[in-house]
Design an enzyme around this catalytic site. Sequence first.
Site, PDB file in Angstrom:
ATOM      1  N   ARG A  56       0.846  -1.195   0.000  1.00  0.00           N
ATOM      2  CA  ARG A  56       0.000   0.000   0.000  1.00  0.00           C
ATOM      3  C   ARG A  56       0.879   1.243   0.000  1.00  0.00           C
ATOM      4  O   ARG A  56       1.766   1.382   0.834  1.00  0.00           O
ATOM      5  CB  ARG A  56      -0.918   0.014   1.225  1.00  0.00           C
ATOM      6  CG  ARG A  56      -1.882   1.202   1.241  1.00  0.00           C
ATOM      7  CD  ARG A  56      -2.650   1.246   2.549  1.00  0.00           C
ATOM      8  NE  ARG A  56      -3.575   0.145   2.675  1.00  0.00           N
ATOM      9  CZ  ARG A  56      -4.792   0.133   2.161  1.00  0.00           C
ATOM     10  NH1 ARG A  56      -5.214   1.163   1.451  1.00  0.00           N
ATOM     11  NH2 ARG A  56      -5.587  -0.892   2.326  1.00  0.00           N
ATOM     12  N   GLY A  75      -8.899   1.485  22.107  1.00  0.00           N
ATOM     13  CA  GLY A  75      -7.556   0.936  22.048  1.00  0.00           C
ATOM     14  C   GLY A  75      -7.356   0.125  20.786  1.00  0.00           C
ATOM     15  O   GLY A  75      -8.263  -0.003  19.960  1.00  0.00           O
ATOM     16  N   GLY A  95      -0.298  -4.177   9.321  1.00  0.00           N
ATOM     17  CA  GLY A  95      -0.953  -3.331  10.322  1.00  0.00           C
ATOM     18  C   GLY A  95      -0.503  -1.887  10.286  1.00  0.00           C
ATOM     19  O   GLY A  95      -0.545  -1.187  11.301  1.00  0.00           O
ATOM     20  N   GLU A  96      -0.078  -1.414   9.104  1.00  0.00           N
ATOM     21  CA  GLU A  96       0.445  -0.044   9.042  1.00  0.00           C
ATOM     22  C   GLU A  96      -0.623   0.995   9.342  1.00  0.00           C
ATOM     23  O   GLU A  96      -0.339   2.046   9.915  1.00  0.00           O
ATOM     24  CB  GLU A  96       1.080   0.235   7.679  1.00  0.00           C
ATOM     25  CG  GLU A  96       1.783   1.593   7.631  1.00  0.00           C
ATOM     26  CD  GLU A  96       2.723   1.739   6.456  1.00  0.00           C
ATOM     27  OE1 GLU A  96       3.117   2.883   6.181  1.00  0.00           O
ATOM     28  OE2 GLU A  96       3.057   0.728   5.820  1.00  0.00           O
ATOM     29  N   ARG A  98      -3.106   0.695  11.513  1.00  0.00           N
ATOM     30  CA  ARG A  98      -3.213   0.735  12.971  1.00  0.00           C
ATOM     31  C   ARG A  98      -1.995   1.429  13.580  1.00  0.00           C
ATOM     32  O   ARG A  98      -2.111   2.196  14.544  1.00  0.00           O
ATOM     33  CB  ARG A  98      -3.325  -0.697  13.519  1.00  0.00           C
ATOM     34  CG  ARG A  98      -4.721  -1.290  13.444  1.00  0.00           C
ATOM     35  CD  ARG A  98      -4.705  -2.803  13.594  1.00  0.00           C
ATOM     36  NE  ARG A  98      -4.366  -3.454  12.340  1.00  0.00           N
ATOM     37  CZ  ARG A  98      -3.872  -4.668  12.247  1.00  0.00           C
ATOM     38  NH1 ARG A  98      -3.603  -5.366  13.340  1.00  0.00           N
ATOM     39  NH2 ARG A  98      -3.602  -5.198  11.074  1.00  0.00           N
ATOM     40  N   ARG A 133      -5.864  -9.200   3.923  1.00  0.00           N
ATOM     41  CA  ARG A 133      -6.522  -8.484   5.018  1.00  0.00           C
ATOM     42  C   ARG A 133      -6.904  -7.044   4.699  1.00  0.00           C
ATOM     43  O   ARG A 133      -7.813  -6.486   5.275  1.00  0.00           O
ATOM     44  CB  ARG A 133      -5.605  -8.464   6.252  1.00  0.00           C
ATOM     45  CG  ARG A 133      -5.297  -9.839   6.808  1.00  0.00           C
ATOM     46  CD  ARG A 133      -4.443  -9.715   8.058  1.00  0.00           C
ATOM     47  NE  ARG A 133      -4.086 -11.013   8.590  1.00  0.00           N
ATOM     48  CZ  ARG A 133      -3.372 -11.196   9.695  1.00  0.00           C
ATOM     49  NH1 ARG A 133      -2.943 -10.141  10.365  1.00  0.00           N
ATOM     50  NH2 ARG A 133      -3.091 -12.392  10.119  1.00  0.00           N
TER      51      ARG A 133
END
Length: 300
Positions: A56, A75, A95-96, A98, A133
Amino acid sequence: MAKTTRKKALGRGLSALLNDPENDIQSVDDKNADKVVGNIVELELDSIEVNPFQPRTSFNEDALDELASSIRELGVIQPITVRKVGQQAYQLVSGERRFRASKLVGLETIPAYIRIANDQESLEMALVENIQRQDLDPIEIALSYQRLIDEIDLTQEQLSDRVGKNRSTIANYLRLLKLDPIIQTGMRDGFLSMGHGRALINIINTEQQLEVYEKILKEKLSVRETEKLVKSINEGRKKPISQPKLDQDKQQQLKAISQHFGAKIDIKVTKKGNGKIILPFSSDEDFNRIAKILQDSKNA
């Protein structure tokens, strides 16, 4: 003494174990690696670097703000995944969003799964996990597939097994990379769907591709309308070029020539007035017959 130190480090938990210079875990074979790999650990955000293999390349700011608000209230619910690259140093695998949103909120730590992998394994994990994902746009998915093929040296069949997609689906994504870069950018920005892109691939001429692309944007054509337009363009390209009509005098002469040779003569004439006469034959015997007529005409 060393035994006491180890017990003390393990007693402080996984974070303490990771920060202990005597337990610098670099591979799955290292001591205590089994206590770290695959476990969730609170890591300092400053100890994590962005993954250079991340497929991405653009992040929607509004979506990030929404995620940041959710993290502020609830959280980080789903831990990120990182790989250990050094003492107290980690690199994102997935998970970039997040990770970025947590920074926006001002968090100092984030829950993370820890993995140990070399660069090639990290690239594969990042690409595969993001494809599965994340809500990547069609071009980002296509680029991820291409990188897995080129850099991990996978065949389309092997790639199909890794990402759980049919080979035909992968092939359709890869074909999008043949589109003009302007059209690819339009897809990445959300102006075109994958369906539009698949229709445009069938136009060979780049200029025509761009003309149809502009028409899609201007008239807000649906995928179905785009497919019909592309079909009509391709059918028009395949239509035979119409021949200029012969004047009456040439028609009479052509008829006389056909009668002379005993065969239906064809003629091709351009708009400029030049052309060629085609004298067909059906067999060796027929060819010899026509050749004799020509020879006799020459000797007359």
